[in-house]
Design a protein around this motif. Structure first.
Motif, PDB file in Angstrom:
ATOM      1  N   ILE A  60      52.781   6.833   7.519  1.00  0.00           N
ATOM      2  CA  ILE A  60      53.749   7.672   8.225  1.00  0.00           C
ATOM      3  C   ILE A  60      54.969   6.830   8.576  1.00  0.00           C
ATOM      4  CG2 ILE A  60      54.145   9.114  10.247  1.00  0.00           C
ATOM      5  CD1 ILE A  60      51.205   9.668  10.365  1.00  0.00           C
ATOM      6  N   SER A  61      56.134   7.367   8.319  1.00  0.00           N
ATOM      7  CA  SER A  61      57.378   6.664   8.649  1.00  0.00           C
ATOM      8  C   SER A  61      58.248   7.555   9.521  1.00  0.00           C
ATOM      9  CB  SER A  61      58.121   6.265   7.370  1.00  0.00           C
ATOM     10  OG  SER A  61      58.399   7.412   6.586  1.00  0.00           O
ATOM     11  N   GLY A  62      59.314   6.970  10.045  1.00  0.00           N
ATOM     12  CA  GLY A  62      60.185   7.709  10.948  1.00  0.00           C
ATOM     13  C   GLY A  62      59.680   7.616  12.370  1.00  0.00           C
ATOM     14  N   GLY A  63      60.430   8.187  13.275  1.00  0.00           N
ATOM     15  CA  GLY A  63      60.034   8.153  14.678  1.00  0.00           C
ATOM     16  C   GLY A  63      60.275   6.793  15.320  1.00  0.00           C
ATOM     17  N   VAL A  64      59.734   6.619  16.506  1.00  0.00           N
ATOM     18  CA  VAL A  64      59.898   5.397  17.297  1.00  0.00           C
ATOM     19  C   VAL A  64      58.512   4.886  17.676  1.00  0.00           C
ATOM     20  CG1 VAL A  64      60.769   4.424  19.469  1.00  0.00           C
ATOM     21  CG2 VAL A  64      62.145   6.075  18.197  1.00  0.00           C
ATOM     22  N   GLU A  65      58.308   3.583  17.535  1.00  0.00           N
ATOM     23  CA  GLU A  65      57.023   2.989  17.887  1.00  0.00           C
ATOM     24  C   GLU A  65      56.930   2.741  19.392  1.00  0.00           C
ATOM     25  OE1 GLU A  65      56.304  -0.530  15.658  1.00  0.00           O
ATOM     26  OE2 GLU A  65      55.944   0.537  13.775  1.00  0.00           O
ATOM     27  N   ALA A  66      55.808   3.161  19.974  1.00  0.00           N
ATOM     28  CA  ALA A  66      55.539   2.925  21.388  1.00  0.00           C
ATOM     29  C   ALA A  66      54.187   2.233  21.524  1.00  0.00           C
ATOM     30  CB  ALA A  66      55.539   4.243  22.164  1.00  0.00           C
ATOM     31  N   ILE A  67      53.915   1.732  22.712  1.00  0.00           N
ATOM     32  CA  ILE A  67      52.617   1.136  23.001  1.00  0.00           C
ATOM     33  C   ILE A  67      52.030   1.830  24.222  1.00  0.00           C
ATOM     34  CG2 ILE A  67      53.706  -0.725  24.348  1.00  0.00           C
ATOM     35  CD1 ILE A  67      51.325  -2.502  23.596  1.00  0.00           C
ATOM     36  N   LEU A  68      50.759   2.172  24.146  1.00  0.00           N
ATOM     37  CA  LEU A  68      50.006   2.713  25.267  1.00  0.00           C
ATOM     38  C   LEU A  68      48.826   1.796  25.505  1.00  0.00           C
ATOM     39  CD1 LEU A  68      51.626   5.219  24.183  1.00  0.00           C
ATOM     40  CD2 LEU A  68      49.717   6.637  24.928  1.00  0.00           C
ATOM     41  N   GLY A  69      48.541   1.511  26.739  1.00  0.00           N
ATOM     42  CA  GLY A  69      47.436   0.600  27.019  1.00  0.00           C
ATOM     43  C   GLY A  69      46.786   0.886  28.353  1.00  0.00           C
ATOM     44  N   VAL A  70      45.600   0.321  28.523  1.00  0.00           N
ATOM     45  CA  VAL A  70      44.871   0.402  29.790  1.00  0.00           C
ATOM     46  C   VAL A  70      44.299  -0.978  30.092  1.00  0.00           C
ATOM     47  CG1 VAL A  70      42.908   1.396  31.019  1.00  0.00           C
ATOM     48  CG2 VAL A  70      44.251   2.831  29.469  1.00  0.00           C
ATOM     49  N   GLN A  71      44.426  -1.397  31.326  1.00  0.00           N
ATOM     50  CA  GLN A  71      43.821  -2.651  31.781  1.00  0.00           C
ATOM     51  C   GLN A  71      43.021  -2.364  33.041  1.00  0.00           C
ATOM     52  OE1 GLN A  71      44.696  -5.251  29.693  1.00  0.00           O
ATOM     53  NE2 GLN A  71      43.024  -6.440  30.553  1.00  0.00           N
ATOM     54  N   ARG A  72      41.849  -2.951  33.134  1.00  0.00           N
ATOM     55  CA  ARG A  72      41.006  -2.731  34.308  1.00  0.00           C
ATOM     56  C   ARG A  72      41.351  -3.752  35.383  1.00  0.00           C
ATOM     57  NH1 ARG A  72      34.529  -3.683  34.933  1.00  0.00           N
ATOM     58  NH2 ARG A  72      34.080  -2.018  36.403  1.00  0.00           N
ATOM     59  N   ASP A  73      42.018  -3.291  36.434  1.00  0.00           N
ATOM     60  CA  ASP A  73      42.373  -4.175  37.537  1.00  0.00           C
ATOM     61  C   ASP A  73      41.182  -4.286  38.487  1.00  0.00           C
ATOM     62  OD1 ASP A  73      44.951  -5.378  39.076  1.00  0.00           O
ATOM     63  OD2 ASP A  73      43.570  -4.463  40.504  1.00  0.00           O
ATOM     64  N   PRO A  74      40.840  -5.500  38.935  1.00  0.00           N
ATOM     65  CA  PRO A  74      39.657  -5.661  39.794  1.00  0.00           C
ATOM     66  C   PRO A  74      39.777  -4.961  41.138  1.00  0.00           C
ATOM     67  CG  PRO A  74      40.896  -7.716  39.635  1.00  0.00           C
ATOM     68  CD  PRO A  74      41.469  -6.783  38.615  1.00  0.00           C
ATOM     69  N   VAL A  75      40.996  -4.681  41.578  1.00  0.00           N
ATOM     70  CA  VAL A  75      41.205  -4.018  42.871  1.00  0.00           C
ATOM     71  C   VAL A  75      41.475  -2.528  42.690  1.00  0.00           C
ATOM     72  CG1 VAL A  75      42.652  -3.901  44.937  1.00  0.00           C
ATOM     73  CG2 VAL A  75      42.061  -6.121  43.948  1.00  0.00           C
ATOM     74  N   ALA A  85      40.656   7.004  30.852  1.00  0.00           N
ATOM     75  CA  ALA A  85      40.416   5.701  31.476  1.00  0.00           C
ATOM     76  C   ALA A  85      39.746   5.854  32.835  1.00  0.00           C
ATOM     77  CB  ALA A  85      41.733   4.941  31.612  1.00  0.00           C
ATOM     78  N   ALA A  86      40.201   6.827  33.622  1.00  0.00           N
ATOM     79  CA  ALA A  86      39.625   7.038  34.949  1.00  0.00           C
ATOM     80  C   ALA A  86      38.172   7.497  34.857  1.00  0.00           C
ATOM     81  CB  ALA A  86      40.458   8.056  35.722  1.00  0.00           C
ATOM     82  N   ALA A  87      37.884   8.338  33.878  1.00  0.00           N
ATOM     83  CA  ALA A  87      36.527   8.859  33.719  1.00  0.00           C
ATOM     84  C   ALA A  87      35.547   7.765  33.304  1.00  0.00           C
ATOM     85  CB  ALA A  87      36.517   9.989  32.697  1.00  0.00           C
ATOM     86  N   ASN A  88      36.073   6.715  32.644  1.00  0.00           N
ATOM     87  CA  ASN A  88      35.215   5.636  32.147  1.00  0.00           C
ATOM     88  C   ASN A  88      35.518   4.305  32.833  1.00  0.00           C
ATOM     89  OD1 ASN A  88      33.675   6.841  29.652  1.00  0.00           O
ATOM     90  ND2 ASN A  88      35.777   7.604  29.487  1.00  0.00           N
ATOM     91  N   ARG A  89      35.934   4.363  34.080  1.00  0.00           N
ATOM     92  CA  ARG A  89      36.407   3.177  34.799  1.00  0.00           C
ATOM     93  C   ARG A  89      35.331   2.102  34.941  1.00  0.00           C
ATOM     94  NH1 ARG A  89      39.258   5.306  39.057  1.00  0.00           N
ATOM     95  NH2 ARG A  89      39.395   3.247  40.017  1.00  0.00           N
ATOM     96  N   GLU A  90      34.061   2.474  34.935  1.00  0.00           N
ATOM     97  CA  GLU A  90      32.990   1.496  35.104  1.00  0.00           C
ATOM     98  C   GLU A  90      32.627   0.791  33.796  1.00  0.00           C
ATOM     99  OE1 GLU A  90      32.019   0.750  38.063  1.00  0.00           O
ATOM    100  OE2 GLU A  90      33.251   2.343  38.932  1.00  0.00           O
ATOM    101  N   VAL A  91      33.080   1.338  32.678  1.00  0.00           N
ATOM    102  CA  VAL A  91      32.682   0.824  31.365  1.00  0.00           C
ATOM    103  C   VAL A  91      33.835   0.147  30.632  1.00  0.00           C
ATOM    104  CG1 VAL A  91      31.667   1.453  29.137  1.00  0.00           C
ATOM    105  CG2 VAL A  91      30.957   2.652  31.202  1.00  0.00           C
ATOM    106  N   LEU A  92      35.045   0.696  30.769  1.00  0.00           N
ATOM    107  CA  LEU A  92      36.194   0.192  30.022  1.00  0.00           C
ATOM    108  C   LEU A  92      36.711  -1.128  30.580  1.00  0.00           C
ATOM    109  CD1 LEU A  92      38.398   3.363  29.339  1.00  0.00           C
ATOM    110  CD2 LEU A  92      37.405   1.830  27.628  1.00  0.00           C
ATOM    111  N   ALA A  93      36.974  -2.077  29.687  1.00  0.00           N
ATOM    112  CA  ALA A  93      37.674  -3.301  30.060  1.00  0.00           C
ATOM    113  C   ALA A  93      39.160  -3.152  29.751  1.00  0.00           C
ATOM    114  CB  ALA A  93      37.107  -4.499  29.313  1.00  0.00           C
ATOM    115  N   SER A  94      39.475  -2.656  28.542  1.00  0.00           N
ATOM    116  CA  SER A  94      40.873  -2.461  28.172  1.00  0.00           C
ATOM    117  C   SER A  94      40.980  -1.541  26.963  1.00  0.00           C
ATOM    118  CB  SER A  94      41.552  -3.804  27.856  1.00  0.00           C
ATOM    119  OG  SER A  94      40.970  -4.387  26.700  1.00  0.00           O
ATOM    120  N   ILE A  95      42.157  -0.962  26.800  1.00  0.00           N
ATOM    121  CA  ILE A  95      42.517  -0.171  25.625  1.00  0.00           C
ATOM    122  C   ILE A  95      43.904  -0.625  25.187  1.00  0.00           C
ATOM    123  CG2 ILE A  95      42.965   2.134  24.690  1.00  0.00           C
ATOM    124  CD1 ILE A  95      41.185   3.282  26.876  1.00  0.00           C
ATOM    125  N   ASP A  96      44.064  -0.821  23.892  1.00  0.00           N
ATOM    126  CA  ASP A  96      45.363  -1.199  23.339  1.00  0.00           C
ATOM    127  C   ASP A  96      45.652  -0.269  22.163  1.00  0.00           C
ATOM    128  OD1 ASP A  96      47.704  -2.445  22.650  1.00  0.00           O
ATOM    129  OD2 ASP A  96      46.763  -4.209  21.766  1.00  0.00           O
TER     130      ASP A  96
END
Length: 270
Positions: free
Chosen positions: A151-166, A236-247
Protein backbone atom coordinates in the motif's frame (compact mmCIF):
# COMPACT_ATOMS: atom_id res chain seq x y z
CA UNK A 1 15.42 43.99 49.27
CA UNK A 2 13.23 44.53 46.22
CA UNK A 3 12.88 40.75 45.72
CA UNK A 4 11.89 40.31 49.38
CA UNK A 5 9.17 42.93 48.96
CA UNK A 6 7.69 41.11 45.95
CA UNK A 7 7.78 37.73 47.73
CA UNK A 8 6.06 39.19 50.80
CA UNK A 9 3.37 40.53 48.47
CA UNK A 10 2.74 36.99 47.21
CA UNK A 11 4.67 36.98 43.93
CA UNK A 12 6.65 33.92 42.80
CA UNK A 13 10.17 35.10 42.00
CA UNK A 14 12.27 33.12 39.49
CA UNK A 15 15.75 34.38 38.63
CA UNK A 16 16.18 32.37 35.39
CA UNK A 17 13.87 33.65 32.58
CA UNK A 18 13.77 30.25 30.82
CA UNK A 19 12.67 28.51 34.03
CA UNK A 20 10.07 31.25 34.52
CA UNK A 21 8.61 30.70 31.03
CA UNK A 22 8.58 26.90 31.44
CA UNK A 23 6.80 27.33 34.78
CA UNK A 24 4.14 29.57 33.21
CA UNK A 25 3.66 27.11 30.35
CA UNK A 26 3.30 24.16 32.73
CA UNK A 27 0.80 26.08 34.86
CA UNK A 28 -1.30 26.93 31.82
CA UNK A 29 -1.22 23.30 30.63
CA UNK A 30 -2.34 22.05 34.05
CA UNK A 31 -5.06 24.71 34.12
CA UNK A 32 -6.41 23.69 30.73
CA UNK A 33 -6.50 20.06 31.83
CA UNK A 34 -8.35 20.87 35.04
CA UNK A 35 -10.83 23.09 33.15
CA UNK A 36 -11.74 20.15 30.91
CA UNK A 37 -12.57 18.02 33.94
CA UNK A 38 -12.34 14.23 34.08
CA UNK A 39 -13.23 12.53 30.82
CA UNK A 40 -15.74 9.70 30.74
CA UNK A 41 -13.76 6.52 30.15
CA UNK A 42 -15.28 4.10 27.62
CA UNK A 43 -16.22 0.55 28.62
CA UNK A 44 -13.55 -2.10 28.11
CA UNK A 45 -15.61 -5.28 28.57
CA UNK A 46 -15.79 -6.23 24.87
CA UNK A 47 -12.07 -5.97 24.06
CA UNK A 48 -10.30 -9.19 22.99
CA UNK A 49 -8.01 -10.88 25.52
CA UNK A 50 -4.22 -11.16 25.35
CA UNK A 51 -2.51 -14.36 26.46
CA UNK A 52 0.88 -14.45 28.18
CA UNK A 53 2.93 -15.74 25.25
CA UNK A 54 4.99 -14.61 22.27
CA UNK A 55 3.06 -13.20 19.31
CA UNK A 56 4.44 -13.10 15.79
CA UNK A 57 3.55 -10.20 13.50
CA UNK A 58 0.55 -11.87 11.84
CA UNK A 59 -0.89 -12.94 15.21
CA UNK A 60 -0.32 -9.46 16.64
CA UNK A 61 -2.03 -7.73 13.73
CA UNK A 62 -4.94 -10.19 13.77
CA UNK A 63 -5.48 -9.52 17.47
CA UNK A 64 -5.24 -5.76 16.96
CA UNK A 65 -7.70 -5.97 14.05
CA UNK A 66 -10.21 -7.62 16.40
CA UNK A 67 -9.55 -4.78 18.83
CA UNK A 68 -10.30 -2.17 16.15
CA UNK A 69 -6.93 -1.37 14.51
CA UNK A 70 -7.23 -2.73 10.94
CA UNK A 71 -4.36 -4.13 8.87
CA UNK A 72 -3.69 -4.50 5.15
CA UNK A 73 -4.69 -7.79 3.41
CA UNK A 74 -2.05 -10.46 4.05
CA UNK A 75 -1.37 -14.22 4.10
CA UNK A 76 1.16 -16.49 5.79
CA UNK A 77 3.25 -18.56 3.36
CA UNK A 78 5.35 -21.57 4.34
CA UNK A 79 6.79 -22.26 0.88
CA UNK A 80 7.64 -20.35 -2.28
CA UNK A 81 4.57 -21.83 -3.97
CA UNK A 82 2.38 -20.68 -1.08
CA UNK A 83 3.86 -17.21 -1.42
CA UNK A 84 3.10 -17.01 -5.15
CA UNK A 85 -0.46 -18.22 -4.56
CA UNK A 86 -0.97 -15.66 -1.80
CA UNK A 87 0.41 -12.85 -3.96
CA UNK A 88 -1.94 -13.74 -6.84
CA UNK A 89 -4.92 -13.75 -4.45
CA UNK A 90 -3.98 -10.45 -2.80
CA UNK A 91 -2.89 -8.75 -6.03
CA UNK A 92 0.46 -7.34 -7.07
CA UNK A 93 2.56 -5.53 -5.98
CA UNK A 94 3.16 -7.18 -2.61
CA UNK A 95 5.47 -6.89 0.37
CA UNK A 96 7.08 -9.92 2.02
CA UNK A 97 8.40 -10.16 5.60
CA UNK A 98 9.77 -12.86 7.84
CA UNK A 99 7.30 -14.02 10.51
CA UNK A 100 9.01 -14.95 13.76
CA UNK A 101 8.37 -14.05 17.40
CA UNK A 102 12.16 -14.06 17.86
CA UNK A 103 12.99 -11.51 15.13
CA UNK A 104 11.73 -8.01 15.93
CA UNK A 105 13.93 -5.84 13.67
CA UNK A 106 13.22 -7.63 10.39
CA UNK A 107 14.68 -5.18 7.88
CA UNK A 108 18.07 -5.17 9.62
CA UNK A 109 18.57 -8.89 8.88
CA UNK A 110 17.22 -8.92 5.33
CA UNK A 111 13.77 -10.04 6.41
CA UNK A 112 11.76 -7.54 4.35
CA UNK A 113 11.25 -7.21 0.58
CA UNK A 114 9.11 -4.46 -0.90
CA UNK A 115 7.22 -3.75 -4.11
CA UNK A 116 7.36 -7.27 -5.59
CA UNK A 117 5.45 -7.24 -8.87
CA UNK A 118 5.73 -10.78 -10.30
CA UNK A 119 5.66 -14.46 -9.36
CA UNK A 120 9.38 -14.80 -10.09
CA UNK A 121 10.18 -11.87 -7.81
CA UNK A 122 8.09 -13.44 -5.05
CA UNK A 123 9.84 -16.81 -5.34
CA UNK A 124 13.28 -15.21 -5.24
CA UNK A 125 12.33 -13.01 -2.30
CA UNK A 126 11.02 -15.97 -0.31
CA UNK A 127 14.32 -17.85 -0.63
CA UNK A 128 16.39 -14.74 0.12
CA UNK A 129 14.38 -13.86 3.23
CA UNK A 130 14.68 -17.34 4.73
CA UNK A 131 18.39 -17.55 3.93
CA UNK A 132 19.19 -14.13 5.44
CA UNK A 133 17.14 -14.62 8.58
CA UNK A 134 18.30 -18.14 9.40
CA UNK A 135 21.90 -16.99 8.95
CA UNK A 136 21.42 -14.00 11.25
CA UNK A 137 19.26 -15.87 13.80
CA UNK A 138 19.97 -19.60 13.50
CA UNK A 139 17.97 -20.44 16.64
CA UNK A 140 14.93 -18.30 15.85
CA UNK A 141 11.52 -19.93 15.50
CA UNK A 142 10.41 -19.25 11.90
CA UNK A 143 6.65 -19.43 11.32
CA UNK A 144 6.85 -18.54 7.64
CA UNK A 145 6.83 -15.46 5.44
CA UNK A 146 4.11 -12.83 5.39
CA UNK A 147 2.80 -11.82 1.97
CA UNK A 148 0.85 -8.57 2.16
CA UNK A 149 -0.65 -5.94 -0.09
CA UNK A 150 1.84 -3.18 -0.93
CA UNK A 151 0.00 0.00 0.00
CA UNK A 152 1.32 3.43 -0.91
CA UNK A 153 0.14 6.98 -0.35
CA UNK A 154 -1.11 8.48 2.86
CA UNK A 155 0.98 9.47 5.88
CA UNK A 156 2.84 7.12 8.20
CA UNK A 157 1.96 7.32 11.90
CA UNK A 158 3.00 5.37 14.98
CA UNK A 159 0.67 4.04 17.67
CA UNK A 160 2.03 2.47 20.81
CA UNK A 161 1.31 1.38 24.35
CA UNK A 162 3.71 1.27 27.29
CA UNK A 163 2.91 -0.16 30.70
CA UNK A 164 3.77 2.47 33.30
CA UNK A 165 4.40 1.00 36.78
CA UNK A 166 2.32 3.76 38.40
CA UNK A 167 -0.32 4.82 35.89
CA UNK A 168 -0.83 1.57 33.97
CA UNK A 169 -1.14 1.52 30.15
CA UNK A 170 -0.15 4.77 28.43
CA UNK A 171 -0.96 5.26 24.73
CA UNK A 172 1.46 7.07 22.41
CA UNK A 173 0.73 8.70 19.05
CA UNK A 174 2.98 10.48 16.57
CA UNK A 175 4.22 10.54 13.01
CA UNK A 176 5.75 7.22 11.98
CA UNK A 177 8.76 6.03 10.02
CA UNK A 178 11.79 8.31 10.15
CA UNK A 179 9.75 11.11 11.76
CA UNK A 180 9.53 9.10 14.98
CA UNK A 181 13.30 8.82 15.33
CA UNK A 182 14.29 12.25 14.00
CA UNK A 183 11.53 14.60 15.19
CA UNK A 184 10.32 12.71 18.27
CA UNK A 185 6.98 14.43 17.72
CA UNK A 186 4.75 12.30 19.95
CA UNK A 187 2.00 12.73 22.53
CA UNK A 188 0.67 10.50 25.32
CA UNK A 189 -2.64 9.76 27.09
CA UNK A 190 -3.68 7.37 29.84
CA UNK A 191 -5.85 4.50 28.64
CA UNK A 192 -8.75 4.22 28.07
CA UNK A 193 -10.16 7.26 26.24
CA UNK A 194 -12.78 8.05 23.62
CA UNK A 195 -12.51 9.34 20.07
CA UNK A 196 -12.79 13.02 21.09
CA UNK A 197 -9.67 12.67 23.26
CA UNK A 198 -7.97 10.76 20.44
CA UNK A 199 -8.70 13.62 18.05
CA UNK A 200 -7.08 16.02 20.50
CA UNK A 201 -3.98 13.81 20.48
CA UNK A 202 -3.87 13.90 16.69
CA UNK A 203 -4.20 17.68 16.53
CA UNK A 204 -1.63 18.29 19.28
CA UNK A 205 1.48 17.10 17.43
CA UNK A 206 3.61 19.54 15.44
CA UNK A 207 3.27 17.37 12.33
CA UNK A 208 -0.54 17.56 12.30
CA UNK A 209 -0.58 19.69 9.10
CA UNK A 210 0.78 16.64 7.22
CA UNK A 211 -2.39 14.79 8.22
CA UNK A 212 -4.60 17.77 7.47
CA UNK A 213 -3.75 18.30 3.80
CA UNK A 214 -0.85 20.77 4.03
CA UNK A 215 0.61 22.16 0.78
CA UNK A 216 -1.78 20.41 -1.54
CA UNK A 217 -1.59 16.97 0.04
CA UNK A 218 -4.73 14.88 0.34
CA UNK A 219 -6.36 15.28 3.74
CA UNK A 220 -5.94 12.05 5.73
CA UNK A 221 -8.69 10.00 7.35
CA UNK A 222 -8.46 11.57 10.80
CA UNK A 223 -11.77 10.05 11.93
CA UNK A 224 -10.52 6.51 11.21
CA UNK A 225 -7.22 7.30 12.96
CA UNK A 226 -9.03 8.64 16.04
CA UNK A 227 -11.22 5.52 16.14
CA UNK A 228 -8.14 3.27 15.95
CA UNK A 229 -6.39 5.21 18.74
CA UNK A 230 -9.44 4.99 21.00
CA UNK A 231 -9.90 1.26 20.31
CA UNK A 232 -6.22 0.67 21.04
CA UNK A 233 -6.58 2.44 24.38
CA UNK A 234 -9.60 0.30 25.29
CA UNK A 235 -7.73 -2.86 24.28
CA UNK A 236 -4.72 -1.82 26.39
CA UNK A 237 -6.86 -0.99 29.43
CA UNK A 238 -8.73 -4.29 29.21
CA UNK A 239 -5.42 -6.20 29.19
CA UNK A 240 -3.47 -4.00 31.61
CA UNK A 241 -2.32 -6.96 33.73
CA UNK A 242 -0.90 -8.88 30.76
CA UNK A 243 0.43 -6.32 28.27
CA UNK A 244 3.98 -5.02 28.54
CA UNK A 245 3.96 -2.96 25.34
CA UNK A 246 2.49 -2.57 21.85
CA UNK A 247 4.32 -1.03 18.91
CA UNK A 248 2.37 -0.39 15.69
CA UNK A 249 4.77 1.30 13.30
CA UNK A 250 3.97 2.32 10.74
CA UNK A 251 0.24 2.79 10.59
CA UNK A 252 -0.60 4.16 7.17
CA UNK A 253 -3.24 6.88 7.41
CA UNK A 254 -4.90 6.89 3.99
CA UNK A 255 -6.80 9.76 2.33
CA UNK A 256 -10.10 10.79 3.88
CA UNK A 257 -12.71 8.04 3.73
CA UNK A 258 -10.18 5.26 3.03
CA UNK A 259 -9.29 4.36 6.63
CA UNK A 260 -6.00 3.29 8.20
CA UNK A 261 -3.86 0.16 7.90
CA UNK A 262 -1.32 -1.23 10.37
CA UNK A 263 1.71 -2.31 8.33
CA UNK A 264 3.73 -3.74 11.23
CA UNK A 265 2.97 -4.58 14.84
CA UNK A 266 4.70 -6.01 17.91
CA UNK A 267 2.90 -7.15 21.07
CA UNK A 268 4.93 -8.00 24.17
CA UNK A 269 3.45 -9.50 27.32
CA UNK A 270 4.70 -9.55 30.91
Amino acid sequence: ERRRQFEEAGFLMLEDPSIAMNTIAATLKIGRGMAKGPHKAPAVADAPSVQRRAYNEIEAKALLAKAGVPAAPERLATSADDAVKAASEIGYPVVMKIVSPDIVHKSEVGGVKLNLASADAVRTAYDQILSSCTTAHPRAKIDGVLVGKMISGGVEAILGVQRDPVFGPVVMFGLGGIFTEIMKDVTFRLAPFGEAEAMEMIRSIKGFPLLDGARGRAKCDQAALAAALSKLSIFAAANREVLASIDINPVLVLPEGQGVAALDAVILTV
